[in-house]
Motif scaffolding. Structure first.
Motif, PDB file in Angstrom:
ATOM      1  N   ILE A   1       4.803   2.704  13.557  1.00  0.00           N
ATOM      2  CA  ILE A   1       3.595   3.231  12.928  1.00  0.00           C
ATOM      3  C   ILE A   1       2.686   2.091  12.481  1.00  0.00           C
ATOM      4  O   ILE A   1       3.082   0.933  12.439  1.00  0.00           O
ATOM      5  N   GLY A   2       1.463   2.443  12.104  1.00  0.00           N
ATOM      6  CA  GLY A   2       0.522   1.434  11.626  1.00  0.00           C
ATOM      7  C   GLY A   2      -0.182   0.734  12.773  1.00  0.00           C
ATOM      8  O   GLY A   2       0.144   0.924  13.949  1.00  0.00           O
ATOM      9  N   ASP A   3      -1.126  -0.118  12.405  1.00  0.00           N
ATOM     10  CA  ASP A   3      -1.935  -0.773  13.433  1.00  0.00           C
ATOM     11  C   ASP A   3      -2.094  -2.265  13.157  1.00  0.00           C
ATOM     12  O   ASP A   3      -3.089  -2.867  13.546  1.00  0.00           O
TER      13      ASP A   3
ATOM     14  N   ASP B   1      -1.870   1.569   6.350  1.00  0.00           N
ATOM     15  CA  ASP B   1      -3.126   0.894   6.706  1.00  0.00           C
ATOM     16  C   ASP B   1      -4.055   0.830   5.493  1.00  0.00           C
ATOM     17  O   ASP B   1      -4.742  -0.175   5.262  1.00  0.00           O
TER      18      ASP B   1
ATOM     19  N   SER C   1       1.436   6.325   8.419  1.00  0.00           N
ATOM     20  CA  SER C   1       0.684   5.260   9.073  1.00  0.00           C
ATOM     21  C   SER C   1      -0.666   5.046   8.396  1.00  0.00           C
ATOM     22  O   SER C   1      -1.074   3.906   8.116  1.00  0.00           O
TER      23      SER C   1
ATOM     24  N   LEU D   1       5.810  -2.210   5.794  1.00  0.00           N
ATOM     25  CA  LEU D   1       5.486  -1.684   7.117  1.00  0.00           C
ATOM     26  C   LEU D   1       6.264  -2.433   8.188  1.00  0.00           C
ATOM     27  O   LEU D   1       6.853  -1.821   9.090  1.00  0.00           O
TER      28      LEU D   1
ATOM     29  N   ASN E   1       9.136  -0.904  10.667  1.00  0.00           N
ATOM     30  CA  ASN E   1       8.903  -0.888  12.108  1.00  0.00           C
ATOM     31  C   ASN E   1       9.962  -1.665  12.882  1.00  0.00           C
ATOM     32  O   ASN E   1      10.402  -1.234  13.952  1.00  0.00           O
TER      33      ASN E   1
ATOM     34  N   ASP F   1       4.693  10.936  10.236  1.00  0.00           N
ATOM     35  CA  ASP F   1       4.430   9.585  10.727  1.00  0.00           C
ATOM     36  C   ASP F   1       2.945   9.267  10.692  1.00  0.00           C
ATOM     37  O   ASP F   1       2.538   8.145  10.350  1.00  0.00           O
TER      38      ASP F   1
END
Length: 283
Positions: free
Chosen positions: A172-174, A131, A127, A149, A153, A123
């Motif tokens: 995951i991710g931002d 990004d 992630s 993404l 999610n 993960d």
């Protein structure tokens, strides 16, 4: 901004549709002929797409340097192993083309207390990869990474809620959507709406599909339609070729996949949502 044009190459590419039953060529074969045609700056863009295979290969090699690797990666086994060794000994990779996200991940992996941290390494790397892709300077490429993404999610959040798992731990991710889901785990639609995600209701309905094979196919149809809609005015350029590549990989999956494998797909989906968590069997 000037864009390279590939008139003769694009004109000679065979057509196919979402419902095609035969491949004009495999993704691996297309990659080989594509890279012979692309200008250096466009090849770097497509490399970002194929780095997905490298994320898997990097993780495998960190666990076992003799592991069998995926063939579509940008870096060879030797290049990955050399970079791992270089980061371990000198703190950075010698290869200037080696992504910084891979260096960061290797450093985290090599920390003496890595195992004690009990991280989901797959993960974490996924992630970082998303990004990285979203930061691409090509708009279509960036938005494609964002789409995937978000789809991942949203579905992970829906399935986690269904099985009473921690939603925050599987997102995951931002990006904005990821952070919105984490902040609104108790809300029905996780704080999202159709103004932000125009396929939200469609995706929610798809998540309720009981036929696993059909569910996955409908998700890929969202991706396919998105590519069609976002390249309407692209001809002979890298955007057209990128969309062609993405659609070819979708088609390759379904030509190779049959309905009897639906149960395997389902198990993989659940395993990816939360590793090492016991999920109650469905009635």
């Amino acid at each position: 901004m000037f864009k390279n044009k590939y008139y003769y190459f694009v004109a000679g590419l065979p057509d196919f549709s979402f419902d095609s039953t035969k491949l004009p060529f495999t993704v691996s074969e297309f990659k080989e002929i594509l890279y012979k045609e692309l200008k250096a700056n466009d090849r770097k863009l497509i490399d970002k797409y194929f780095l997905k295979a490298d994320t898997s290969n990097l993780l495998k090699l960190l666990e076992d340097n003799e592991a069998e690797l995926e063939k579509l990666g940008v870096f060879s086994r030797e290049e990955l192993l050399n970079s791992i060794t270089s980061v371990k000994k000198k703190g950075s990779a010698k290869n200037k083309n080696f992504p910084k996200i891979f260096e960061l991940f290797i450093k985290q992996w090599l920390k003496e207390d890595a195992e004690a941290e009990n991280k989901n390494w797959e993960d974490m790397l996924t992630s970082l990869y998303f990004d990285y892709g979203i930061e691409a300077k090509n708009s279509l490429l960036s938005r494609w990474f964002t789409l995937n993404l978000n789809i991942g999610n949203i579905l992970a959040a829906i399935y986690s809620r269904k099985y009473d798992l921690d939603v925050k731990s599987v997102v995951i991710g931002d990006n904005h959507i990821a952070n919105t889901i984490r902040a609104n785990t108790k809300q029905r639609d996780f704080g999202l709406d159709e103004d932000e995600i125009d396929y939200l209701s469609t995706l929610t309905k798809i998540s309720e599909e009981t036929d696993i094979y059909e569910r996955e196919r409908k998700i890929d149809k969202i991706r396919w339609d998105w590519l069609e809609e976002n390249t309407v005015f692209d001809y002979f350029n890298i955007e057209y070729l990128f969309a062609y590549l993405c659609k070819l990989q979708i088609l390759e999956r379904w030509v190779q996949l049959n309905a009897e494998e639906g149960e395997r797909v389902f198990r993989e989906l659940i395993a990816n949502i939360k590793k090492d968590v016991k999920i109650p069997d469905e009635e």
